[in-house]
Design an enzyme around this catalytic site. Structure first.
Site, PDB file in Angstrom:
ATOM      1  N   LYS A  55       2.001  -3.709   6.617  1.00  0.00           N
ATOM      2  CA  LYS A  55       2.351  -3.865   5.159  1.00  0.00           C
ATOM      3  C   LYS A  55       3.856  -3.491   5.205  1.00  0.00           C
ATOM      4  O   LYS A  55       4.515  -4.276   4.423  1.00  0.00           O
ATOM      5  CB  LYS A  55       1.689  -2.752   4.581  1.00  0.00           C
ATOM      6  CG  LYS A  55       0.150  -2.996   4.338  1.00  0.00           C
ATOM      7  CD  LYS A  55      -0.011  -4.316   3.266  1.00  0.00           C
ATOM      8  CE  LYS A  55      -1.572  -4.616   3.473  1.00  0.00           C
ATOM      9  NZ  LYS A  55      -1.784  -6.022   2.824  1.00  0.00           N
ATOM     10  N   ASN A  92     -15.435   2.747   5.941  1.00  0.00           N
ATOM     11  CA  ASN A  92     -14.176   3.592   6.365  1.00  0.00           C
ATOM     12  C   ASN A  92     -13.637   4.331   5.214  1.00  0.00           C
ATOM     13  O   ASN A  92     -13.211   5.470   5.445  1.00  0.00           O
ATOM     14  CB  ASN A  92     -13.142   2.721   6.936  1.00  0.00           C
ATOM     15  CG  ASN A  92     -13.199   1.722   8.053  1.00  0.00           C
ATOM     16  OD1 ASN A  92     -13.862   2.190   8.848  1.00  0.00           O
ATOM     17  ND2 ASN A  92     -13.274   0.640   7.759  1.00  0.00           N
ATOM     18  N   SER A 102       0.866  -1.214  -0.077  1.00  0.00           N
ATOM     19  CA  SER A 102      -0.170   0.128  -0.048  1.00  0.00           C
ATOM     20  C   SER A 102       0.820   1.258  -0.049  1.00  0.00           C
ATOM     21  O   SER A 102       1.717   1.184   0.499  1.00  0.00           O
ATOM     22  CB  SER A 102      -0.877  -0.044   1.353  1.00  0.00           C
ATOM     23  OG  SER A 102      -1.560   1.171   1.492  1.00  0.00           O
ATOM     24  N   TYR A 128      -2.263  -1.242  10.893  1.00  0.00           N
ATOM     25  CA  TYR A 128      -2.429  -1.798   9.450  1.00  0.00           C
ATOM     26  C   TYR A 128      -1.247  -1.473   8.450  1.00  0.00           C
ATOM     27  O   TYR A 128      -0.745  -2.345   8.076  1.00  0.00           O
ATOM     28  CB  TYR A 128      -3.626  -1.216   9.079  1.00  0.00           C
ATOM     29  CG  TYR A 128      -3.948  -1.653   7.622  1.00  0.00           C
ATOM     30  CD1 TYR A 128      -3.869  -2.656   6.734  1.00  0.00           C
ATOM     31  CD2 TYR A 128      -3.699  -0.459   6.556  1.00  0.00           C
ATOM     32  CE1 TYR A 128      -4.323  -2.928   5.641  1.00  0.00           C
ATOM     33  CE2 TYR A 128      -3.453  -0.714   5.129  1.00  0.00           C
ATOM     34  CZ  TYR A 128      -3.707  -2.011   4.654  1.00  0.00           C
ATOM     35  OH  TYR A 128      -3.783  -2.219   3.440  1.00  0.00           O
TER      36      TYR A 128
HETATM   37  P1  NAD Z   1     -10.893  -7.363   1.249  1.00  0.00           P
HETATM   38  O1  NAD Z   1     -11.166  -7.227   2.723  1.00  0.00           O
HETATM   39  O2  NAD Z   1     -12.178  -7.200   0.467  1.00  0.00           O
HETATM   40  O3  NAD Z   1     -10.195  -8.668   0.658  1.00  0.00           O
HETATM   41  C1  NAD Z   1      -9.280  -9.328   1.513  1.00  0.00           C
HETATM   42  C2  NAD Z   1      -9.675 -10.814   1.792  1.00  0.00           C
HETATM   43  O4  NAD Z   1      -8.924 -11.707   2.362  1.00  0.00           O
HETATM   44  C3  NAD Z   1     -11.243 -10.854   2.160  1.00  0.00           C
HETATM   45  O5  NAD Z   1     -12.059 -11.650   1.302  1.00  0.00           O
HETATM   46  C4  NAD Z   1     -10.879 -11.769   3.572  1.00  0.00           C
HETATM   47  O6  NAD Z   1     -11.901 -12.549   3.853  1.00  0.00           O
HETATM   48  C5  NAD Z   1      -9.776 -12.438   3.330  1.00  0.00           C
HETATM   49  N1  NAD Z   1      -8.671 -12.665   4.628  1.00  0.00           N
HETATM   50  C6  NAD Z   1      -8.512 -11.789   5.237  1.00  0.00           C
HETATM   51  N2  NAD Z   1      -7.733 -12.592   6.441  1.00  0.00           N
HETATM   52  C7  NAD Z   1      -7.526 -13.595   6.025  1.00  0.00           C
HETATM   53  C8  NAD Z   1      -6.978 -14.973   6.584  1.00  0.00           C
HETATM   54  N3  NAD Z   1      -6.095 -14.746   7.824  1.00  0.00           N
HETATM   55  N4  NAD Z   1      -7.075 -16.159   5.875  1.00  0.00           N
HETATM   56  C9  NAD Z   1      -7.776 -16.135   4.577  1.00  0.00           C
HETATM   57  N5  NAD Z   1      -8.322 -14.886   4.240  1.00  0.00           N
HETATM   58  C10 NAD Z   1      -8.227 -14.049   4.770  1.00  0.00           C
HETATM   59  O7  NAD Z   1      -9.849  -6.098   0.872  1.00  0.00           O
HETATM   60  P2  NAD Z   1      -9.403  -5.426  -0.461  1.00  0.00           P
HETATM   61  O8  NAD Z   1      -9.694  -4.150  -0.530  1.00  0.00           O
HETATM   62  O9  NAD Z   1      -9.488  -6.596  -1.506  1.00  0.00           O
HETATM   63  O10 NAD Z   1      -7.684  -5.750  -0.165  1.00  0.00           O
HETATM   64  C11 NAD Z   1      -7.023  -6.667  -0.632  1.00  0.00           C
HETATM   65  C12 NAD Z   1      -5.456  -6.650  -0.259  1.00  0.00           C
HETATM   66  O11 NAD Z   1      -4.959  -5.295  -0.770  1.00  0.00           O
HETATM   67  C13 NAD Z   1      -5.428  -6.610   1.339  1.00  0.00           C
HETATM   68  O12 NAD Z   1      -4.400  -7.172   1.697  1.00  0.00           O
HETATM   69  C14 NAD Z   1      -5.176  -4.881   1.329  1.00  0.00           C
HETATM   70  O13 NAD Z   1      -4.510  -4.889   2.713  1.00  0.00           O
HETATM   71  C15 NAD Z   1      -4.519  -4.282   0.327  1.00  0.00           C
HETATM   72  N6  NAD Z   1      -4.847  -3.043   0.103  1.00  0.00           N
HETATM   73  C16 NAD Z   1      -6.198  -2.656  -0.229  1.00  0.00           C
HETATM   74  C17 NAD Z   1      -6.397  -1.222  -0.444  1.00  0.00           C
HETATM   75  C18 NAD Z   1      -7.731  -0.676  -0.401  1.00  0.00           C
HETATM   76  O14 NAD Z   1      -7.899   0.610  -0.232  1.00  0.00           O
HETATM   77  N7  NAD Z   1      -8.601  -1.548  -0.640  1.00  0.00           N
HETATM   78  C19 NAD Z   1      -5.126  -0.313  -0.595  1.00  0.00           C
HETATM   79  C20 NAD Z   1      -3.941  -0.975  -0.568  1.00  0.00           C
HETATM   80  C21 NAD Z   1      -3.698  -2.140  -0.135  1.00  0.00           C
HETATM   81  C1  WQD Z   2      -9.717   9.335   1.294  1.00  0.00           C
HETATM   82  C2  WQD Z   2      -9.885  10.502   1.693  1.00  0.00           C
HETATM   83  C3  WQD Z   2     -10.053  11.200   3.931  1.00  0.00           C
HETATM   84  C4  WQD Z   2     -13.797   8.883   4.263  1.00  0.00           C
HETATM   85  C5  WQD Z   2      -6.833   4.216   3.325  1.00  0.00           C
HETATM   86  C6  WQD Z   2      -5.768   3.721   4.010  1.00  0.00           C
HETATM   87  C7  WQD Z   2      -4.591   3.156   2.911  1.00  0.00           C
HETATM   88  C8  WQD Z   2      -5.183   2.351   1.845  1.00  0.00           C
HETATM   89  C9  WQD Z   2      -6.499   3.107   1.352  1.00  0.00           C
HETATM   90  C10 WQD Z   2      -6.155   0.401   2.478  1.00  0.00           C
HETATM   91  C11 WQD Z   2      -8.892  11.116   2.770  1.00  0.00           C
HETATM   92  C12 WQD Z   2     -11.375  11.430   3.135  1.00  0.00           C
HETATM   93  C13 WQD Z   2     -12.763   9.563   3.829  1.00  0.00           C
HETATM   94  C14 WQD Z   2     -15.024   9.883   4.621  1.00  0.00           C
HETATM   95  C15 WQD Z   2     -13.659  11.715   4.088  1.00  0.00           C
HETATM   96  N1  WQD Z   2      -5.253   1.112   2.133  1.00  0.00           N
HETATM   97  N2  WQD Z   2     -12.637  10.712   3.724  1.00  0.00           N
HETATM   98  N3  WQD Z   2     -14.836  11.129   4.509  1.00  0.00           N
HETATM   99  O1  WQD Z   2      -7.046   7.181   3.882  1.00  0.00           O
HETATM  100  O2  WQD Z   2      -6.343   7.736   1.490  1.00  0.00           O
HETATM  101  O3  WQD Z   2      -6.366   5.477   2.631  1.00  0.00           O
HETATM  102  O4  WQD Z   2      -7.403   3.414   2.334  1.00  0.00           O
HETATM  103  O5  WQD Z   2      -6.425  -1.075   2.523  1.00  0.00           O
HETATM  104  O6  WQD Z   2      -3.583   2.540   3.784  1.00  0.00           O
HETATM  105  O7  WQD Z   2      -5.190   4.598   4.884  1.00  0.00           O
HETATM  106  O8  WQD Z   2      -8.340   6.578   2.011  1.00  0.00           O
HETATM  107  O9  WQD Z   2     -10.788   6.269   1.314  1.00  0.00           O
HETATM  108  O10 WQD Z   2     -10.272   6.424   3.827  1.00  0.00           O
HETATM  109  O11 WQD Z   2      -9.978   8.435   2.279  1.00  0.00           O
HETATM  110  O12 WQD Z   2     -13.611  12.887   4.081  1.00  0.00           O
HETATM  111  O13 WQD Z   2     -16.126   9.287   5.393  1.00  0.00           O
HETATM  112  O14 WQD Z   2     -11.163  11.137   1.852  1.00  0.00           O
HETATM  113  O15 WQD Z   2      -9.870  12.172   4.897  1.00  0.00           O
HETATM  114  O16 WQD Z   2      -8.569  12.513   2.431  1.00  0.00           O
HETATM  115  P1  WQD Z   2      -6.892   6.648   2.717  1.00  0.00           P
HETATM  116  P2  WQD Z   2      -9.988   6.791   2.559  1.00  0.00           P
END
Ligand code: NAD
Ligand code: WQD
Length: 339
Positions: free
Chosen positions: A154, A199, A125, A150
């Site tokens: 990573k 969130n 991330s 979190y």
């Molecule tokens: P998500 O929660 O939709 O998907 C994650 C999946 O992993 C879920 O289906 C959950 O059931 C499964 N999981 C969690 N813990 C597990 C375990 N111990 N064993 C087996 N399965 C497990 O999230 P996402 O948004 O699809 O994110 C996928 C990956 O990308 C994550 O590692 C997340 O940290 C990373 N990521 C997401 C974002 C974002 O904003 N969505 C940004 C950067 C990185």
């Molecule tokens: C985006 C912008 C908020 C919600 C997070 C994790 C990061 C990554 C992705 C996760 C910011 C604003 C948000 C709301 C708002 N990985 N906001 N009202 O914070 O950039 O990143 O998600 O798996 O690790 O930190 O993303 O979508 O939460 O926020 O004003 O109700 O929207 O302040 O400026 P963020 P976000």
């Protein structure tokens, strides 16, 4: 590379990656414990692609289950999405996050090593950059300064994989640093389905537009940005998923650790996002300014040039498409995968 294990494949990004790998001609095996997802996402992946694949409902911390999986399936590479990702929850439950994300990843890497599988793409991330000194962010910028468990999980998993490659240079590792994934598959059949109050910004906005929530709270309007609200690099989840296919192709060229940012290279503010969503959905997205959210940074966007140069990958879908596709998913599935 033929058969790909996708951990966390039932989740938001994972389900879109399943579609892209199947469409690219790979066989896949999905492992997910469904702690944050529905098995319906996988049914819909089958429906969208017309292809079948094994699904194993188990936990990445379960070494015996992993050993059995690697025994039963001839896996060539692993795409590792499985993890918990709620920033606020990670502050309240750090041990849960360190156990699930870090201990779970270590168990997965041990099982891979025992099975002789040494190719992995890890979902990292942009949060590993902390509060960057400048934007756009390049891969050689310093990492660290994470503000929650979190993000720290990573950072540690990246470090663990780098150490694994030092000890055994046969590993091929991609660390993909995602910016802010949004959007959904064009069909509106799969998308992001957060449990409880979202969130993240985009699911919150789309729930306001569909009438599930009254208004958006904009967290802070006094940041040093053009309109005072936070600026992020939102990337369409299908572009992101396709980046994984490119990364696997690249890893097949040989061992080593490679880091790529997956972002678009441009940022939008919170208010710009709300307005773009109103346009795409034709629904109002009322908002109110609220205090800053703890741990947030003012602005964050990628320099994606390295991924374009080395992977031949570039995000192609713009903001309008991100909003339209999110809206199609949200309006066709107002309660996500629940009926
Ligand atoms: P998500 O929660 O939709 O998907 C994650 C999946 O992993 C879920 O289906 C959950 O059931 C499964 N999981 C969690 N813990 C597990 C375990 N111990 N064993 C087996 N399965 C497990 O999230 P996402 O948004 O699809 O994110 C996928 C990956 O990308 C994550 O590692 C997340 O940290 C990373 N990521 C997401 C974002 C974002 O904003 N969505 C940004 C950067 C990185
Ligand atoms: C985006 C912008 C908020 C919600 C997070 C994790 C990061 C990554 C992705 C996760 C910011 C604003 C948000 C709301 C708002 N990985 N906001 N009202 O914070 O950039 O990143 O998600 O798996 O690790 O930190 O993303 O979508 O939460 O926020 O004003 O109700 O929207 O302040 O400026 P963020 P976000």
């Amino acid at each position: 590379m033929k058969t790909i294990l996708i951990t966390g494949g039932a989740g938001y990004i994972g389900s879109h990656a399943c579609v892209e790998f199947l469409n690219a001609g790979y066989d896949i095996v999905v492992l997910d414990n469904l702690c944050n997802s529905s098995p319906k996402s996988l049914e819909r992946v089958r429906e969208l692609t017309g292809l079948d694949f094994p699904f194993i409902q188990d936990d990445i911390r379960d070494r015996a289950a992993l050993d059995a999986l690697f025994r039963d399936h001839d896996i060539d590479a692993v795409i590792h999405f499985a993890g918990l990702k709620a920033v606020g929850e990670s502050v309240e439950k750090p041990l849960l996050y360190y156990d699930n994300n870090i201990a779970g990843s270590v168990t997965l890497f041990e099982a891979m090593q025992a099975a002789g599988v040494r190719t992995i793409v890890f979902s990292s991330s942009a949060t590993v950059y902390g509060d960057p000194a400048s934007v756009p962010i390049r891969e050689d910028f310093p990492v660290g300064g994470t503000t929650n468990p979190y993000g720290t999980s990573k950072l540690f998993i990246e470090k663990i994989l780098q150490d694994v490659a030092i000890a055994d240079p046969a590993w091929s590792i991609a660390l993909l640093r995602y910016f802010n994934p949004v959007g959904a598959h064009k069909s509106g059949r799969i998308g992001e389905d957060p449990r409880g109050i979202p969130n993240n910004l985009m699911p919150y906005i789309s729930q306001v537009a569909v009438g599930r929530r009254e208004y958006l709270s904009v967290f802070g309007n006094d940041y040093p940005t053009p309109d005072g609200t936070g600026v992020r690099d939102y990337i369409h989840v299908v572009d992101l998923a396709q980046g994984h296919v490119k990364a696997v192709e690249k890893l097949a060229e040989g061992p080593g650790v490679r880091v790529w940012n997956l972002g678009t290279g441009r940022g939008y503010s919170v208010v710009e996002m709300a307005k773009a969503f109103e346009q795409a959905s034709g629904r109002p997205v009322p908002y109110r300014f609220a205090p800053r959210r703890a741990g947030d940074i003012a602005q964050c966007w990628a320099d994606p040039a390295k991924a374009e140069r080395e992977l031949g990958w570039k995000a192609r879908r713009g903001l309008e498409e991100m909003c339209e596709d999110t809206w199609r998913w949200q309006s066709l599935n107002p309660n996500g995968y629940e009926p």
